[in-house]
Design an enzyme around this catalytic site. Structure first.
Site, PDB file in Angstrom:
ATOM      1  N   GLU A 223     -11.255  -1.432  13.100  1.00 54.49           N
ATOM      2  CA  GLU A 223     -11.080  -1.361  11.645  1.00 54.49           C
ATOM      3  C   GLU A 223     -11.106  -2.729  10.982  1.00 54.49           C
ATOM      4  O   GLU A 223     -11.685  -2.900   9.905  1.00 54.49           O
ATOM      5  CB  GLU A 223      -9.784  -0.624  11.287  1.00 54.49           C
ATOM      6  CG  GLU A 223      -9.834   0.881  11.534  1.00 54.49           C
ATOM      7  CD  GLU A 223      -9.478   1.291  12.964  1.00 54.49           C
ATOM      8  OE1 GLU A 223      -9.272   0.395  13.812  1.00 54.49           O
ATOM      9  OE2 GLU A 223      -9.411   2.507  13.232  1.00 54.49           O
TER      10      GLU A 223
ATOM     11  N   HIS B 143       0.345   9.821  11.616  1.00 51.06           N
ATOM     12  CA  HIS B 143      -0.850  10.515  11.105  1.00 51.06           C
ATOM     13  C   HIS B 143      -0.546  11.380   9.892  1.00 51.06           C
ATOM     14  O   HIS B 143      -1.297  12.308   9.592  1.00 51.06           O
ATOM     15  CB  HIS B 143      -1.462  11.415  12.187  1.00 51.06           C
ATOM     16  CG  HIS B 143      -2.105  10.685  13.330  1.00 51.06           C
ATOM     17  ND1 HIS B 143      -1.394  10.086  14.322  1.00 51.06           N
ATOM     18  CD2 HIS B 143      -3.411  10.465  13.630  1.00 51.06           C
ATOM     19  CE1 HIS B 143      -2.227   9.525  15.198  1.00 51.06           C
ATOM     20  NE2 HIS B 143      -3.460   9.739  14.802  1.00 51.06           N
TER      21      HIS B 143
END
Ligand SMILES: Cc1ncc(C[n+]2csc(CCOP(=O)(O)OP(=O)(O)O)c2C)c(N)n1
Lengths: 338, 327
Positions: free
Chosen positions: A67, A136
């Site tokens: 990322e 998450h």
């Protein structure tokens, strides 16, 4: 429920996002998309479906799980004249790459005195409610909105999703586009039906920085974004059965924040409840309340309230998570206490 | 380095326990999710990453570890946890979100933490590497024995955290072993499309440590290479990077349609299922069928007991969600 232009095309937010990207890619060769599993797979949350088949792997790029690498690369590409749309699969993963976002993407325009621009979109999924646990399921709206230099939007429905994506891609500034998983239209994790709306085929924009009054009322103002809007609308329906008329505001955009729409509404109703799935402290809910009280505290007939996620990591077990999440009953309870 | 018969049987038993456990979890996971699959429903909600097929790496490595050694694991942690000796009942209960689970239901399947055997894991890709270095450093500073093993996927080897941790370990000569489970997929992205080198063992050279690649998803071969690496770490000779080929026989997560897989890949992988292969090998090496049947039966009842324990346990009060943020 929401008052939007009607036609025959009911789209999920996922499809609305993909359609906006597709149309902008057609219009503008500078637009390209990258992220994890966004090519052949079409995005874990379906929001890039069909792009790879249409535009190929030059413009629709699966990335390594790197990322920092690919989001920084988007910053560089944007400053060099491209218009990247990059995906951070879950907002929770910002921890591995935030420098690229808040120190580079968000600050380079300022550091150049406005001579350079970083026209990119960072799209990222938010929200819980389906037991995906503490890494998450977060929203982190306040975390992003707190830091200057990036616009932050979050649609509650497909109409806004498409218009906001189009506006975000055309914007000369970095835009963080936060889409809530439970509104996305992915059946496999459940979906809020109210998010799937009639959506025009032709391209259009929804203004970034403008809130929407999605239900007019006179007794209390309910302010939310994304999932919070649907909880507020459901609470408003129930309150209406008791003769209480709630006004519901969809913030749509956190940066810029349309303070005026909130202030005007509370001036009318005198009561304010903010619904925010993000953590309770130091976030959007506090900001909205401060906005109203700073402006004219005398307009308030009762102390403002907030229905938020408590300041704990998001628990896995379903009953624990549901205990923590905002819901219509909690909004009604907050109103009753006023 | 070859395993003793006892070690071989230990590996086999843990592979079978792991597989049976995953099969039981899969079955329970699907309860309440028909006709329309919705991840939020059923006795086990949320994402579920099964480790079917990847057992050889976990057992080949953990056969060399004891409870004092440290393992940091991944979002696909069940086989690694089982091989490290995490209590199966408390692990099952955690996955069912029960009060008797490792965290009382707060963490769930991607967040199994068992201090009793120095096991932890994270759902964030690449995040096993740094903590393993820190644990290894801690043992060095305290002059305590013990090595740390970080498991990760081949996709995670492209994460910054992996490279930073390797450099740290190489610079400080830490007693740590990095073990990459190369199942050749990062969700839908093949290794070759996301990694600049064909094999990750070559990356070790950049961080001043030996690197090994172990083909074949073979528990004995992994045992051999991991044994050398762990012995090296125990002697204070520094870190090692191992990449082991393995197979993901399941989807990335439950509910994954796996349309990205080339036709026939799954069949080919099932034909190489490491568990029947290991059984054949053990028979060829002189183990009796009865001996192995007994192991399998023991595994069955261990798993059945764990699942029963999980199902029969109570949920914690919902307000427990607000506790244990701080100790
Ligand atoms: C920092 C971060 N980025 C992305 C993800 C989403 N994600 C979960 S598993 C996965 C693929 C991991 O591939 P690999 O490391 O090879 O392990 P495998 O799943 O194959 O066991 C991805 C991208 C994540 N959890 N964390």
């Amino acid at each position: 429920m929401l008052d939007q232009p009607t036609n025959e095309r009911r789209l999920t937010i996922a499809r609305a996002m993909a359609e906006a990207m597709q149309q902008e890619m057609q219009r503008d060769p500078r637009v390209f998309v990258m992220g994890e599993d966004i090519a052949g797979f079409g995005g874990i949350f379906g929001n890039t479906r069909g792009l790879f088949e249409k535009f190929g792997k030059e413009r629709v790029r699966d990335t390594p799980i790197s990322e920092t690498g690919f989001i920084s690369a988007a910053v560089g590409a944007a400053m060099d004249g491209m218009r990247p749309v990059v995906e951070l699969m879950f907002v929770d993963f910002f921890g591995v790459c935030f420098d690229a976002i808040y120190n580079q993407m968000a600050k380079n325009a300022y550091f150049s005195g406005g001579n350079a621009s970083v026209p990119m979109v960072l799209m990222t999924s938010t929200g819980g409610g389906y037991s995906d646990a503490g890494q998450h399921s977060q929203c982190l709206y306040g975390t992003f909105a707190h830091l200057p230099g990036m616009k932050v939007v979050s649609p509650s429905n497909a109409y806004d999703a498409k218009g906001l994506m189009t506006a975000a891609i055309r914007d000369d500034n970095p835009v963080v586009y936060m889409y809530h998983k439970q509104l996305q239209g992915m059946g496999w994790l459940g979906t809020e039906p109210g998010a799937t709306l009639n959506t025009p085929q032709e391209g259009y924009t929804v203004e970034i920085g403008k809130a929407k009054v999605v239900r007019a009322g006179s007794d209390v103002t309910l302010v939310g974004l994304a999932m919070g809007v649907h909880n507020a609308l459901k609470a408003a329906d129930k309150l209406a059965e008791e003769g209480v008329n709630a006004e519901v505001i969809d913030l749509v955009s956190l940066v810029p924040l349309d303070r005026e729409t909130v202030i005007n509404s509370v001036a009318k109703t005198g009561r304010l409840i903010v619904i925010d799935e993000d953590y309770h402290s130091y976030g959007v809910s506090g900001e909205i309340i401060a906005t109203v009280t700073e402006h004219d505290v005398s307009k308030l007939k009762a102390s403002p309230a907030r229905v938020t996620f408590p300041d704990v990591p998001i628990p896995y077990a379903k009953h624990m998570e549901q205990f923590c999440l905002p819901n219509p009953d909690k909004i009604i309870a907050a109103y009753r206490k006023m | 380095m070859q395993p003793t018969k006892e070690q071989s049987l230990w590996m086999y038993e843990n592979m079978v326990v792991s597989r049976r456990f995953e099969e039981a979890i899969e079955k329970a996971y699907l309860e309440g999710k028909t006709p329309a699959f919705n991840m939020a429903n059923g006795p086990i909600p949320g994402e579920m990453h099964l480790s079917n097929g990847q057992e050889p790496v976990a057992v080949g490595v953990c056969a060399h570890l004891n409870a004092d050694d440290i393992v940091t694991a991944t979002h696909r942690p069940h086989h690694q946890a089982i091989a490290k000796g995490v209590d199966l009942k408390r692990m099952a209960a955690e996955i069912f979100g029960k009060s008797t689970g490792l965290s009382g239901g707060r963490g769930g399947h991607m967040h199994l933490i068992d201090p009793a055997v120095n096991f932890s894991c994270s759902g964030i890709i690449g995040e096993s590497c740094g903590p393993a270095c820190g644990a290894a450093l801690s043992r060095t500073i305290q002059s305590k024995p013990g090595v740390a093993v970080a498991f990760l996927g081949e996709g995670a080897a492209n994460q910054g955290a992996f490279h930073e941790a390797l450099n740290l370990a190489g610079t400080w000569k830490l007693p740590v072993v990095f073990v990459i489970e190369d199942n050749s997929w990062g969700i839908s992205v093949p290794k070759a499309e996301a990694t600049a080198v064909i094999r990750n063992d070559v990356r070790a050279a950049g961080y001043g440590m030996p690197g090994h690649y172990v083909p074949g998803n073979d528990p004995h071969a992994i045992f051999d290479v991991a044994g050398e690496a762990i012995a090296r770490a125990r002697k204070g000779e520094g870190p090692t990077l191992i990449e082991a080929e393995t197979y993901r026989l399941a989807g990335h997560f439950m509910g994954d349609a796996e349309q990205y897989r080339p036709k026939g890949e799954k069949d080919a992988l099932f034909a190489k299922d490491p568990i029947p292969k290991m059984r054949e090998r053990l028979l060829a090496e002189g183990c009796t069928a009865t001996e192995l049947d007994e192991i399998e039966q023991r595994a069955d009842s261990l798993v059945a007991d764990a699942i029963t324990f999980a199902r029969e346990s109570d949920y914690a009060p919902e307000s427990d969600a607000l506790t244990a943020v701080f100790v």
